[in-house]
Design an enzyme around this catalytic site. Sequence first.
Site, PDB file in Angstrom:
ATOM      1  N   LYS A 116       1.169  -1.229  -0.259  1.00 15.37           N
ATOM      2  CA  LYS A 116       0.249   0.416   0.077  1.00 15.37           C
ATOM      3  C   LYS A 116       0.608   1.558   0.081  1.00 15.37           C
ATOM      4  O   LYS A 116       0.388   2.130  -1.007  1.00 15.37           O
ATOM      5  CB  LYS A 116      -0.743   0.053   0.946  1.00 15.37           C
ATOM      6  N   LYS A 236     -18.404  -5.123   0.528  1.00 13.06           N
ATOM      7  CA  LYS A 236     -19.534  -5.221  -0.469  1.00 13.06           C
ATOM      8  C   LYS A 236     -20.910  -5.571  -0.163  1.00 13.06           C
ATOM      9  O   LYS A 236     -20.547  -6.955  -0.343  1.00 13.06           O
ATOM     10  CB  LYS A 236     -18.328  -4.743  -1.122  1.00 13.06           C
ATOM     11  N   ARG A 291      -6.799  -7.749 -10.028  1.00 19.90           N
ATOM     12  CA  ARG A 291      -7.461  -7.997 -10.210  1.00 19.90           C
ATOM     13  C   ARG A 291      -9.198  -8.572 -11.311  1.00 19.90           C
ATOM     14  O   ARG A 291      -9.583  -7.141 -11.301  1.00 19.90           O
ATOM     15  CB  ARG A 291      -8.203  -9.341  -8.836  1.00 19.90           C
ATOM     16  N   ARG A 337     -25.105  -8.121  -4.031  1.00 17.20           N
ATOM     17  CA  ARG A 337     -24.861  -9.567  -4.084  1.00 17.20           C
ATOM     18  C   ARG A 337     -25.773 -10.267  -3.123  1.00 17.20           C
ATOM     19  O   ARG A 337     -25.857  -9.704  -1.687  1.00 17.20           O
ATOM     20  CB  ARG A 337     -23.715  -9.188  -2.908  1.00 17.20           C
TER      21      ARG A 337
HETATM   22  C1  MV4 Z   1     -10.213   5.956   4.759  1.00 20.33           C
HETATM   23  C2  MV4 Z   1     -11.344   5.636   5.563  1.00 20.33           C
HETATM   24  C3  MV4 Z   1     -10.789   7.920   5.827  1.00 20.33           C
HETATM   25  N1  MV4 Z   1     -10.344   8.092   5.027  1.00 20.33           N
HETATM   26  N2  MV4 Z   1      -9.507   6.074   4.676  1.00 20.33           N
HETATM   27  C4  MV4 Z   1     -11.206   1.087   4.702  1.00 20.33           C
HETATM   28  C5  MV4 Z   1     -11.416   0.216   3.784  1.00 20.33           C
HETATM   29  C6  MV4 Z   1      -9.543   0.732   2.624  1.00 20.33           C
HETATM   30  N3  MV4 Z   1     -10.191   0.402   2.089  1.00 20.33           N
HETATM   31  C7  MV4 Z   1      -9.767   2.051   2.657  1.00 20.33           C
HETATM   32  N4  MV4 Z   1     -10.593   2.574   3.896  1.00 20.33           N
HETATM   33  C8  MV4 Z   1     -11.582   3.924   4.648  1.00 20.33           C
HETATM   34  N5  MV4 Z   1      -9.853   3.862   4.341  1.00 20.33           N
HETATM   35  C9  MV4 Z   1      -9.232   7.709   4.941  1.00 20.33           C
HETATM   36  N6  MV4 Z   1      -8.103   8.572   4.862  1.00 20.33           N
HETATM   37  C10 MV4 Z   1     -12.173   5.246   4.918  1.00 20.33           C
HETATM   38  C11 MV4 Z   1     -12.036   4.242   5.190  1.00 20.33           C
HETATM   39  C12 MV4 Z   1     -13.758   3.281   5.435  1.00 20.33           C
HETATM   40  C13 MV4 Z   1     -14.115   2.469   3.939  1.00 20.33           C
HETATM   41  C14 MV4 Z   1     -13.684   3.151   2.637  1.00 20.33           C
HETATM   42  C15 MV4 Z   1     -14.460   2.334   1.139  1.00 20.33           C
HETATM   43  C16 MV4 Z   1     -15.582   1.818   2.097  1.00 20.33           C
HETATM   44  C17 MV4 Z   1     -16.252   1.300   3.159  1.00 20.33           C
HETATM   45  C18 MV4 Z   1     -15.672   2.036   4.366  1.00 20.33           C
HETATM   46  C19 MV4 Z   1     -16.070   1.570   5.938  1.00 20.33           C
HETATM   47  C20 MV4 Z   1     -14.944   2.245   6.494  1.00 20.33           C
HETATM   48  C21 MV4 Z   1     -14.011   2.980   6.558  1.00 20.33           C
END
Ligand code: MV4
Length: 458
Positions: A116, A236, A291, A337
């Site tokens: 990452k 999701k 993917r 889903r």
């Molecule tokens: C974040 C965020 C808020 N701010 N990064 C969660 C999974 C990962 N792919 C990224 N995620 C998040 N990163 C920052 N700087 C909030 C989330 C996050 C989230 C992101 C996408 C879909 C659902 C989520 C649920 C909780 C937190």
Amino acid sequence: MFKKVLIANRGEIAVRIIRTLREMGISPVVAYSQADINSLPLRLADKTVCIGPASASQSYLNTDAIIAAAEITGADAIHPGYGFLSENADFAQACSDSGITFIGPSAETILKLGDKAGARRMAVQAGIPVTPGTDVCVTPENYELEAAKTGFPLMIKATAGGGGKGIRVVRDMASLKNELQIASAEAMSAFGNSDVYFEKYLENPRHIEMQFVRDSKGNTVTFPERDCSIQRRHQKLIEETPSSAVSEQLRNRLSRAAMKLADTAGYVGAGTVEFLLDREGGFWFMEVNTRLQVEHPVTEAVTGTDLVREQILAAAGEPLSIPAGSLAPHGHAIEFRINAEDPEEDFRPGAGIIQNLFLPGGPGVRTDTHLYTGYSLPVFYDSLIAKLIVHAADRGQAVNRAARALRELEITGIKTTVPFHMSIIQDSDFRSGHTHTGFAEAFIAGIKKNKKQDLTNN
Ligand code: MV4
């Protein structure tokens, strides 16, 4: 072109891949575990090879058994689907070392983008906005300074993480040290790597992702954004395209960002760039998925493309069947889903025998599933059992179409997430498109609290 392709996966995605292989005149071979002996992909394949017992670590994650299965059956290439070994650089390398084409980007690309912090540096290099945060791993020596520079609230993320594992929100300096220790320990046990970094925390953003495909000549196609904000515990539940929060202008900026990143990485194959979208319409790079994704059918619906076909063409060194550039969405598509989980029991996964199965049809309806009547659902794997994809002229019509298709759909013998979907699409905020990443959990909590809507009575 490949003559024979081995599918190192199971369930609906194995069925999905077989369908494209057939249409391309390629012979499908399925690698399966003992628990999947009676599964639909085996009935649809030309050849099947048992790669081990039910436990995924001994079958769908068993590199040696899968490579041996490809060699024995004379497969030219392996499609990994999603999950399992699909983003495993060592597996991609093992394929190429054995003279078998891995249908996905190179091991080097997977390695580079799977880290990452590395992916973040590449995004910066490509001129894509990343959330303010540390460009280095935090250490016991630098963490206070780095936290002050990032600002609060901040998020601790694992360098080796992804998909929501090992992330923590910290609201003040007082709780930082303790949270940092927990996050590092979690990262160590989940990924075998304790490295973490900080990002400024965005409150209730949207999850927006850009699909792209790039061929070996460097021709890149980008697709309209997918909005995957309806999630529960980083799983999701509903995905759609286009997003109600993305203007044509923003879509163009996101497309250019995705294309730039694909070029910078020298990416060959299909990939997805994940962004968070804030309330002000700003977008921030999150990570790259190397993917095919579960939600790829919504993109296929609004662009009339076959993403598995494009993946195969790219892996074979052939030109894509779509001219380079960004595709515009035609209408609106939503994927639901359907999981073998009980929404009334905290989405507890279940198993059992499918008693009755009726799949909806009619205009603009697609169902991807490996279910059949009498099928005994094994307990060992992911709970995803079907995907309902609806496509209509606009979002309102797509939601109405979803309501009618969900009514037609019948899956008995097991509990599913169908009642949850029926309930959420009645919600006025969902209908008006005012969703965010905290939406589903708030909706579920709301249902639980006032019990106004009975999930089973919809
Ligand atoms: C974040 C965020 C808020 N701010 N990064 C969660 C999974 C990962 N792919 C990224 N995620 C998040 N990163 C920052 N700087 C909030 C989330 C996050 C989230 C992101 C996408 C879909 C659902 C989520 C649920 C909780 C937190």
